[in-house]
Design a protein around this motif. Sequence first.
Motif, short mmCIF file in Angstrom:
data_model
loop_
_atom_site.label_atom_id
_atom_site.label_comp_id
_atom_site.label_asym_id
_atom_site.label_seq_id
_atom_site.Cartn_x
_atom_site.Cartn_y
_atom_site.Cartn_z
N GLY A 186 14.53 -6.55 9.01
CA GLY A 186 15.19 -5.41 8.37
C GLY A 186 16.68 -5.65 8.25
N ILE A 187 17.30 -6.21 9.29
CA ILE A 187 18.72 -6.53 9.24
C ILE A 187 18.97 -7.70 8.30
CG2 ILE A 187 20.75 -7.17 10.61
CD1 ILE A 187 19.33 -5.99 13.06
N ALA A 188 18.14 -8.74 8.40
CA ALA A 188 18.33 -9.93 7.58
C ALA A 188 18.27 -9.61 6.09
CB ALA A 188 17.29 -10.99 7.93
N ARG A 189 17.44 -8.65 5.69
CA ARG A 189 17.32 -8.30 4.28
C ARG A 189 18.60 -7.70 3.72
NH1 ARG A 189 13.03 -11.05 2.29
NH2 ARG A 189 11.16 -10.74 3.56
N LEU A 190 19.52 -7.25 4.58
CA LEU A 190 20.78 -6.71 4.10
C LEU A 190 21.76 -7.80 3.69
CD1 LEU A 190 21.46 -3.94 6.80
CD2 LEU A 190 20.48 -3.64 4.52
N ALA A 191 21.52 -9.02 4.10
CA ALA A 191 22.45 -10.12 3.84
C ALA A 191 22.49 -10.50 2.37
CB ALA A 191 22.07 -11.33 4.69
N CYS A 192 23.65 -10.95 1.93
CA CYS A 192 23.80 -11.42 0.55
C CYS A 192 23.83 -12.95 0.55
CB CYS A 192 25.06 -10.85 -0.08
SG CYS A 192 26.56 -11.09 0.91
N ALA A 193 22.88 -13.54 1.25
CA ALA A 193 22.78 -15.00 1.34
C ALA A 193 21.32 -15.36 1.56
CB ALA A 193 23.65 -15.55 2.47
N PHE A 254 -2.60 -2.93 20.06
CA PHE A 254 -1.28 -3.54 20.22
C PHE A 254 -0.98 -4.55 19.12
CE2 PHE A 254 1.44 -6.91 22.03
CZ PHE A 254 2.55 -6.16 22.40
N TYR A 255 -1.94 -5.42 18.81
CA TYR A 255 -1.66 -6.54 17.91
C TYR A 255 -1.80 -6.21 16.42
CZ TYR A 255 -1.38 -9.83 21.81
OH TYR A 255 -0.99 -10.48 22.94
N ILE A 256 -2.81 -5.43 16.04
CA ILE A 256 -3.09 -5.23 14.61
C ILE A 256 -1.93 -4.56 13.88
CG2 ILE A 256 -4.56 -4.01 12.97
CD1 ILE A 256 -6.94 -4.66 14.73
N PRO A 257 -1.40 -3.39 14.33
CA PRO A 257 -0.27 -2.79 13.60
C PRO A 257 0.96 -3.69 13.57
CG PRO A 257 -1.23 -1.21 15.14
CD PRO A 257 -1.82 -2.54 15.47
N ALA A 258 1.21 -4.40 14.69
CA ALA A 258 2.39 -5.26 14.76
C ALA A 258 2.29 -6.42 13.77
CB ALA A 258 2.56 -5.80 16.17
N PHE A 259 1.14 -7.07 13.72
CA PHE A 259 0.98 -8.19 12.79
C PHE A 259 1.02 -7.71 11.34
CE2 PHE A 259 -0.74 -10.93 16.26
CZ PHE A 259 0.09 -12.01 16.03
N PHE A 260 0.44 -6.55 11.08
CA PHE A 260 0.47 -6.02 9.72
C PHE A 260 1.91 -5.73 9.30
CE2 PHE A 260 0.25 -2.84 6.40
CZ PHE A 260 -0.78 -3.31 5.60
N SER A 261 2.67 -5.10 10.19
CA SER A 261 4.07 -4.80 9.90
C SER A 261 4.88 -6.08 9.72
CB SER A 261 4.67 -3.96 11.04
OG SER A 261 6.05 -3.75 10.84
N SER A 271 4.25 -4.97 -2.50
CA SER A 271 2.91 -4.44 -2.71
C SER A 271 2.57 -3.28 -1.77
CB SER A 271 1.86 -5.55 -2.52
OG SER A 271 1.97 -6.13 -1.24
N VAL A 272 3.29 -3.19 -0.63
CA VAL A 272 3.06 -2.10 0.33
C VAL A 272 4.23 -1.13 0.24
CG1 VAL A 272 2.76 -1.51 2.76
CG2 VAL A 272 1.77 -3.62 1.87
N PRO A 273 3.97 0.16 -0.02
CA PRO A 273 5.05 1.15 -0.09
C PRO A 273 5.89 1.16 1.18
CG PRO A 273 2.99 2.10 -0.86
CD PRO A 273 2.65 0.76 -0.27
N LEU A 280 3.86 2.20 9.99
CA LEU A 280 3.17 1.20 10.81
C LEU A 280 4.10 0.59 11.84
CD1 LEU A 280 0.98 -0.54 8.09
CD2 LEU A 280 0.16 0.75 10.07
N ALA A 281 5.36 0.39 11.45
CA ALA A 281 6.33 -0.16 12.40
C ALA A 281 6.55 0.79 13.57
CB ALA A 281 7.66 -0.43 11.69
#
Length: 318
Positions: A186-193, A254-261, A271-273, A280-281
């Motif tokens: 989420g933080i990395a997506r803010l970068a302009c690089a 524990f694992y399914i929601p985390a891996f999906f997120s 593709s996912v709203p 899910l996060a």
Amino acid sequence: MSASNISDNSLPDTLFLTGIPGMEDSHIWIGIPFGIVYVVALAGNAALILVIVTNNALHEPMYLFLCLLSLTDLALSSTTVPKTLAILWFHAGEISFNGCLAQMFCVHSIYAVESSILLAMAFDRYVAICDTLRYTTILNHSVIGRIGFVGIFRSIAVVSPFIFLLKRLPYCGHRVMAHTYCEHMGIARLACANITVNIVYGLTVALLAVGLDSILIAISYVFILRSVFRLPSRDARSKALSTCGSHLGVFLVFYIPAFFSFLTHRFGRHSVPKHVHIFLANLYVLVPPVLNPIIYGVKTKEIRSRLLRMLHLRKDLV
């Protein structure tokens, strides 16, 4: 812009978390079940820890691992949910950049620790069922302590590079993050690089740490179930299957929601709203902490009886 030309001045002083995008009008109402679930998680895990710590008869490997699991559940939910509720109820989305990095580090490292504990619990059941005579010899208190230390060391070692990978990026004034708490991508997506290094390292950590844990858990349960079905007594098989079923349910939650997120953040962003991804996060930091004490408290006779005895004693004192 190369990483070598980026100075500390390129880092924003603060970030702003928006909450759940597209559902701003419902934030107050969404926060109510979140708050209720959080309070239940706090009460349930605190009760589980109290029962185990105050009863010497429960100082066995299985219950000590449950105690560690509850501690990590409390830490995981308390690292994220209070800020989430502040955003949903009071629009308090502002957070310092270093504070965001600290929250991100806590979320990912605690999650990795909890994954290690779940693996240790699977190993505990494997030894208890497949090598019963040597159970207390193999899993003594010293071994449990070392398992806990290794889990913490591993999580810190693999998550710490996230901080440096994020600090090397320029953000070009981008401060608004569509989320309820801070996480690496989420933080990395803010970068302009280019963030390919972040994506690759994050994927590597997920596969070699949490992914490997889930594979080892699955393998251990193959051996466990094979041994269970060889037990001569039907009652023994039923009891073992009941215990294993509870554990497997916890692992899946524990694992399914985390891996999906996690995978959605990297491969399914378009593709996912966004509101589905954010929900899910939040599930993987809220649902396991509230379900674990309920599952183990209800399914484990020793814990249930001692908790009822403790509540009855306090009622008499009042």
